[in-house]
Structure formats: structure tokens, C-alpha cells
Motif scaffolding. Structure first.
Motif, PDB file in Angstrom:
ATOM      1  N   HIS A   1      -5.609 -42.000  40.754  1.00 45.11           N
ATOM      2  CA  HIS A   1      -4.790 -40.834  40.430  1.00 45.11           C
ATOM      3  C   HIS A   1      -5.563 -39.869  39.529  1.00 45.11           C
ATOM      4  O   HIS A   1      -5.523 -38.647  39.727  1.00 45.11           O
ATOM      5  CB  HIS A   1      -3.506 -41.293  39.739  1.00 45.11           C
ATOM      6  N   GLN A   2      -6.294 -40.412  38.556  1.00 46.89           N
ATOM      7  CA  GLN A   2      -7.101 -39.585  37.668  1.00 46.89           C
ATOM      8  C   GLN A   2      -8.206 -38.871  38.436  1.00 46.89           C
ATOM      9  O   GLN A   2      -8.472 -37.678  38.209  1.00 46.89           O
ATOM     10  CB  GLN A   2      -7.698 -40.455  36.559  1.00 46.89           C
TER      11      GLN A   2
ATOM     12  N   GLU B   1      -6.740 -35.932  40.377  1.00 47.75           N
ATOM     13  CA  GLU B   1      -6.488 -34.779  39.516  1.00 47.75           C
ATOM     14  C   GLU B   1      -7.788 -34.010  39.241  1.00 47.75           C
ATOM     15  O   GLU B   1      -7.812 -32.778  39.249  1.00 47.75           O
ATOM     16  CB  GLU B   1      -5.868 -35.237  38.195  1.00 47.75           C
ATOM     17  N   ARG B   2      -8.864 -34.764  39.009  1.00 44.26           N
ATOM     18  CA  ARG B   2     -10.153 -34.106  38.748  1.00 44.26           C
ATOM     19  C   ARG B   2     -10.635 -33.348  39.975  1.00 44.26           C
ATOM     20  O   ARG B   2     -11.154 -32.240  39.871  1.00 44.26           O
ATOM     21  CB  ARG B   2     -11.196 -35.152  38.347  1.00 44.26           C
TER      22      ARG B   2
ATOM     23  N   THR C   1      -8.707 -30.155  40.366  1.00 50.43           N
ATOM     24  CA  THR C   1      -9.132 -29.200  39.334  1.00 50.43           C
ATOM     25  C   THR C   1     -10.456 -28.547  39.715  1.00 50.43           C
ATOM     26  O   THR C   1     -10.647 -27.340  39.535  1.00 50.43           O
ATOM     27  CB  THR C   1      -9.273 -29.908  37.973  1.00 50.43           C
TER      28      THR C   1
ATOM     29  N   GLY D   1     -10.339 -30.374  32.191  1.00 52.60           N
ATOM     30  CA  GLY D   1     -10.084 -31.801  32.356  1.00 52.60           C
ATOM     31  C   GLY D   1     -10.564 -32.592  31.155  1.00 52.60           C
ATOM     32  O   GLY D   1     -10.794 -32.053  30.067  1.00 52.60           O
TER      33      GLY D   1
END
Length: 302
Positions: free
Chosen positions: A75-76, A79-80, A83, A91
Motif C-alpha cells: 500500500h505504501q 501511494e509512492r 505521487t 512523500g
């Protein structure tokens, strides 16, 4: 919602306590219990064995924990990646550094990087080289900066700064008055070393091997600061990075001693896990700390 519940579950599993997990996540203890109960209902399994003092994972909980860590990491990474699509250097970067770099070099690097990229959130962890190596492999940090030797098929290793190891003694030590010391001069001395797993320990042992010295006595200490204080007190001699002793040299509380016909150097290295997603912020940080301008500024201060 499930993502948040898994984050709560992982925190409880790592803290082994509902109250401490509530403090870390800024939630109430009843809220923590509610999230865990919802997960247990969802998976139809008891996830924790509870006692008055701590909680332990059940077999089902241990299985879920391993998957939950992977899910949260993915999930992280997602997100990156999103972005990065909008081409903003934003971030969070988790940087791990071994002790010498983390205490004496990295703060200046992070300060300069934060001025250039104010929208990037920086988190720093300090430990010995072995710890940073393990955390980079497992993915709990994005970039590691180490002073000791590291090698692994999953790691990308890149030198970024040359360091010099300096032999230091107390002002009253017999070696303090010598212009140069030989291996023979060091034989009767007590040598103070860092713990196993430390890059400074490895560099000092390499220096002793090059000098063909077997110390009469070795004392092991767990921090650079403790070693400096021990040397100041006349407990023994040591090899430390030039980055760590600038203040003491200026004050005259320790003395550097040149070694005859030998200079002890090593490379500080950036390590990254090549099997994991790297955000644009991570790439920019790696480029920043290896740039000629930044390296020249650091060397000038040293």
C-alpha cells in the motif's frame, strides 16, 4: 477500513500491548480493541492470546501478521508510485544510518536536503551496520547509509564518501608525543573497540591487521561517545572516524597519532533494496548526497 485495521493489528503485535499500541496510533484503548475484534470476526479466528501484562500472537495471528506487513508495504509503495506520476518530490523517506554516519554526517545531509525539498517527510533510524543492513533487506527503511562491508544479491551498494580512521590517545599517553607510531608501539596498548556488527569495529580490526598488531588487551564499548570518553580518561587507545573527533581535537582532550607508512581509509556506502519500489524522493535523496557539491561541502567541514 481494512487497511487501517491491519495497521492497528500490526502495531499491537509489535508492541505486545493494547495500551502502548493506542499511544503510538493516537487512539483510545477501546478503539484498538474494537478494531482487533472486527478483524477476528472477519477472519473467524482468534488473533491474540491475552494476559494482564501483554498479548501474544496465536498461530492464526502469526500468519496474518506476515501477510499484513506485506499488504501495508505494498500500500505504501502504491501511494509512492501515484505521487511520482504527478512529478512532485513529496512523500516520506525512511533513512537508516550506522552510528558514525547517523550521528556526525547524516544530520547535515538531511538538513540540506530538507531545505531543497521541503515537502519530503524524513525519518531517521540509527544503529550499527548489521542492523541497517537487515532493515534495508526487510524493507522497513528505504535507504541505508553504512560504514561497514555489506554484500547481498538484493542490495544495490554505492560508495558516496571516503572516510579516514584516526588513531587517538589521551594527551598524557606515551604515544601522544610521537610524530608517528608503528605497530610495535601499539603492541603493549589497551585497544578500545566497538561491538560486533559495527563498521567502526571492522575498520579498526583491519587497521590492526595491517599493522600486524595483536593488542595486549581489548575493551569493547557500544558507542563512539563512550570510546572517546574512555580514551580521554586514559583507559586505552582507539581508531575512530575523523568525523567523530573534531570537537575533542579542537579542545585538546584527545590527541591524533599518525601511523608510519600507512593511512586507514574506508568508504561510506548507500545501500538500497533493488527488489523494492523506490520513490522519486528516494532517487532524489540518493542523487543529492552523492553530488559533487554536497560531498565537497562535507569534506571541507571535515
Amino acid at each position: 477500513m481494512l487497511d487501517h485495521q491491519l495497521r492497528v493489528f500490526v502495531t499491537v503485535a509489535e508492541k505486545k500491548n493494547f495500551s502502548r499500541a493506542a499511544e503510538v496510533l493516537n487512539l483510545t484503548q477501546p478503539a484498538i480493541s474494537q478494531h482487533i475484534h472486527a478483524l477476528e470476526e472477519h477472519y473467524r479466528a482468534r488473533l491474540f492470546d491475552r494476559s494482564n501484562k501483554k498479548v501474544e500472537l496465536t498461530q492464526a495471528g502469526a500468519i496474518l501478521y506476515s501477510y499484513a506487513k506485506k499488504i501495508l508495504n505494498l500500500h505504501q509503495e502504491a501511494e509512492r508510485a501515484v505521487t511520482d506520476l504527478i512529478e512532485l518530490v513529496t512523500g516520506k523517506i525512511a533513512v537508516g544510518a550506522s552510528m558514525t554516519i547517523g550521528e556526525y554526517v547524516l544530520p547535515r545531509l538531511l538538513g540540506a536536503f530538507a531545505q531543497k525539498y521541503p515537502d519530503v517527510e524524513l525519518a531517521m533510524t540509527i544503529g550499527n551496520t548489521a542492523m541497517v543492513f537487515e532493515q534495508t533487506l526487510e524493507g522497513s527503511i528505504d535507504i541505508g547509509l553504512v560504514e561497514g562491508p555489506v554484500e547481498h544479491a538484493h542490495l544495490q551498494v554505492e560508495p558516496f564518501l571516503t572516510d579516514e580512521m584516526v588513531l587517538i590517545v589521551s594527551p598524557g599517553h606515551p604515544l601522544a608525543g610521537k610524530s608517528h607510531a608503528t605497530g610495535e608501539d601499539l603492541e603493549p596498548c589497551t585497544v578500545i573497540l566497538r561491538e560486533e556488527g559495527s563498521g567502526t569495529r571492522v575498520a579498526a580490526e583491519n587497521a590492526l591487521r595491517q599493522l600486524e598488531v595483536i593488542p595486549s588487551r581489548i575493551i569493547v564499548m557500544g558507542s563512539t561517545q563512550a570510546i572517546k570518553q574512555a580514551v580521554e580518561a586514559g583507559l586505552g587507545i582507539s581508531f575512530l572516524s575523523k568525523w567523530t573527533i573534531r570537537k575533542e581535537l579542537a579542545l585538546g582532550t584527545i590527541k591524533p597519532v599518525r601511523l608510519k607508512d600507512i593511512n586507514i581509509t574506508r568508504e561510506f556506502k548507500i545501500i538500497r533494496n533493488r527488489t523494492r519500489f523506490q520513490s522519486r524522493a528516494c532517487d532524489e535523496f540518493a542523487r543529492f548526497i552523492t553530488s559533487e557539491e554536497v560531498i565537497a561541502a562535507l569534506q571541507a567541514r571535515a
